[in-house]
Design a protein around this motif. Structure first.
Motif, PDB file in Angstrom:
ATOM      1  N   HIS A 173       2.722 -25.321  20.621  1.00 46.94           N
ATOM      2  CA  HIS A 173       1.603 -24.482  20.974  1.00 46.94           C
ATOM      3  C   HIS A 173       1.865 -23.172  20.239  1.00 46.94           C
ATOM      4  CE1 HIS A 173      -1.306 -22.642  23.670  1.00 46.94           C
ATOM      5  NE2 HIS A 173      -0.446 -21.681  23.931  1.00 46.94           N
ATOM      6  N   ASN A 174       0.919 -22.656  19.480  1.00 47.28           N
ATOM      7  CA  ASN A 174       1.154 -21.380  18.781  1.00 47.28           C
ATOM      8  C   ASN A 174       2.471 -21.424  17.996  1.00 47.28           C
ATOM      9  OD1 ASN A 174       0.323 -18.654  18.266  1.00 47.28           O
ATOM     10  ND2 ASN A 174       1.919 -17.932  19.640  1.00 47.28           N
ATOM     11  N   VAL A 181      -4.318 -22.196  15.008  1.00 49.54           N
ATOM     12  CA  VAL A 181      -4.822 -21.312  16.067  1.00 49.54           C
ATOM     13  C   VAL A 181      -6.077 -20.626  15.527  1.00 49.54           C
ATOM     14  CG1 VAL A 181      -2.526 -20.907  17.058  1.00 49.54           C
ATOM     15  CG2 VAL A 181      -3.473 -19.263  15.425  1.00 49.54           C
ATOM     16  N   ASN A 214      -7.160 -17.580  16.456  1.00 50.16           N
ATOM     17  CA  ASN A 214      -7.172 -16.132  16.663  1.00 50.16           C
ATOM     18  C   ASN A 214      -6.282 -15.395  15.658  1.00 50.16           C
ATOM     19  OD1 ASN A 214      -4.708 -16.926  17.577  1.00 50.16           O
ATOM     20  ND2 ASN A 214      -5.091 -16.433  19.735  1.00 50.16           N
TER      21      ASN A 214
END
Ligand SMILES: *[C@@H]1O[C@H](CO)[C@@H](O)[C@H](O)[C@H]1NC(C)=O
Ligand SMILES: *[C@@H]1O[C@H](CO)[C@@H](O)[C@H](O)[C@H]1NC(C)=O
Ligand SMILES: *[C@@H]1O[C@H](CO)[C@@H](O)[C@H](O)[C@H]1NC(C)=O
Ligand SMILES: *[C@@H]1O[C@H](CO)[C@@H](O)[C@H](O)[C@H]1NC(C)=O
Ligand SMILES: *[C@@H]1O[C@H](CO)[C@@H](O)[C@H](O)[C@H]1NC(C)=O
Ligand SMILES: *[C@@H]1O[C@H](CO)[C@@H](O)[C@H](O)[C@H]1NC(C)=O
Length: 227
Positions: A140-141, A176, A178
């Motif tokens: 994740h990330n 991601v 962002n």
């Protein structure tokens, strides 16, 4: 720089697992024949000089990722200490991408190989992404670049144990949304069937001097870091 093990088949560790299992179940000393064994050099177009790998590529590439016909991205920094396969080429994804692996049901070792170099039009430090195996989030990330810097490894291997249904395994790489210019990449994928040691034995995880029993659930994924 420290070097994790190169792109080598899992079979050695698998045989070790099989040996441990045989030792415990005295009447069964057969070795474990892996039903599924996949070694994917993701960036290759199939034109590699290594006969065994190119053969694997020819057989499997179109099957797992039909849309990836071209050669992958070349790593800009071709560190001479880094093995050519599978590290010096990658698949770079700027939107979610899924590999679909048809597999038999059961537990699999899954190994992901990452070489966080600059790739054409993509700076190493912009790679930031998630990796999912079916419904399970493995990363994740994830910044392979920052992770390798922190560990002082030139490249990374991430190992997991996942339980797969008879429908197979979808492995998805998602940048991601962002971080501007974010992208996902992968250099190599290895999948091999493993004996389901977790459903038959309750492993003892030792914390300090007090052994604590953990029941491993079927739908858990386990993770081991090698670099
Ligand atoms: C396992 O090995 C032992 C010793 O070699 C042998 O006696 C036994 O028959 C083997 N069992 C099986 C299931 O092959
Ligand atoms: C895990 O694998 C076992 C054996 O194939 C199966 O019985 C079980 O339903 C699986 N669990 C999940 C959550 O897929
Ligand atoms: C990535 O590196 C470039 C060049 O060194 C730098 O300009 C940029 O700010 C860095 N980006 C991040 C997210 O660290
Ligand atoms: C996501 O990863 C980036 C790069 O490693 C890091 O700067 C940021 O703090 C991370 N965000 C979270 C919430 O962990
Ligand atoms: C960006 O997205 C990732 C994953 O979706 C998340 O972990 C991270 O916290 C987000 N970072 C920022 C700065 O919002
Ligand atoms: C994998 O993804 C494809 C396309 O979305 C879907 O049809 C298939 O059912 C998925 N397989 C699994 C095992 O989730």
């Amino acid at each position: 720089m420290k070097m994790p093990p190169p792109f080598l088949p899992f079979l050695t560790s698998l045989l070790l697992v099989a040996a441990v299992i045989s030792a415990e179940g005295a009447e069964d000393n057969s070795t474990f024949p892996p039903r599924d064994y996949i070694l994917l050099d993701c960036g290759s177009s199939g034109q590699t000089t290594d006969a065994r790998r190119s053969d694997l590529e020819r057989r499997h590439r179109s099957k797992y990722a039909p849309s990836l016909n071209s050669v992958g991205s070349q790593a800009s920094n071709q560190d001479s200490s880094v093995p050519q396969y599978p590290y010096l080429t990658a698949r770079v994804f700027t939107s979610p991408f899924t590999y679909s692996f048809p597999l038999g049901a059961g537990r699999k070792y899954l190994r992901l190989y990452f070489y966080p170099s600059d790739y054409p039009n993509h700076a190493a430090n912009d790679s930031l992404f998630a990796v999912t195996a079916g419904p399970i989030t493995l990363h994740h990330n994830f910044s392979a670049y920052q992770t390798s810097l922190a560990l002082n490894f030139a490249y990374l291997i991430r190992e997991f144990s996942v339980n797969v249904s008879s429908a197979g395994l979808n492995l998805t790489f998602t940048p991601v949304n962002n971080h501007s210019n974010s992208y996902a990449f992968i250099n190599g994928i290895e999948i091999v069937s493993m004996p389901d040691i977790f459903s038959t034995v309750t492993p003892l995880l030792i914390t300090g001097t007090t052994p604590t029993e953990y029941q491993i659930q079927d739908d858990w994924a386990m993770k081991q870091f090698t670099g």
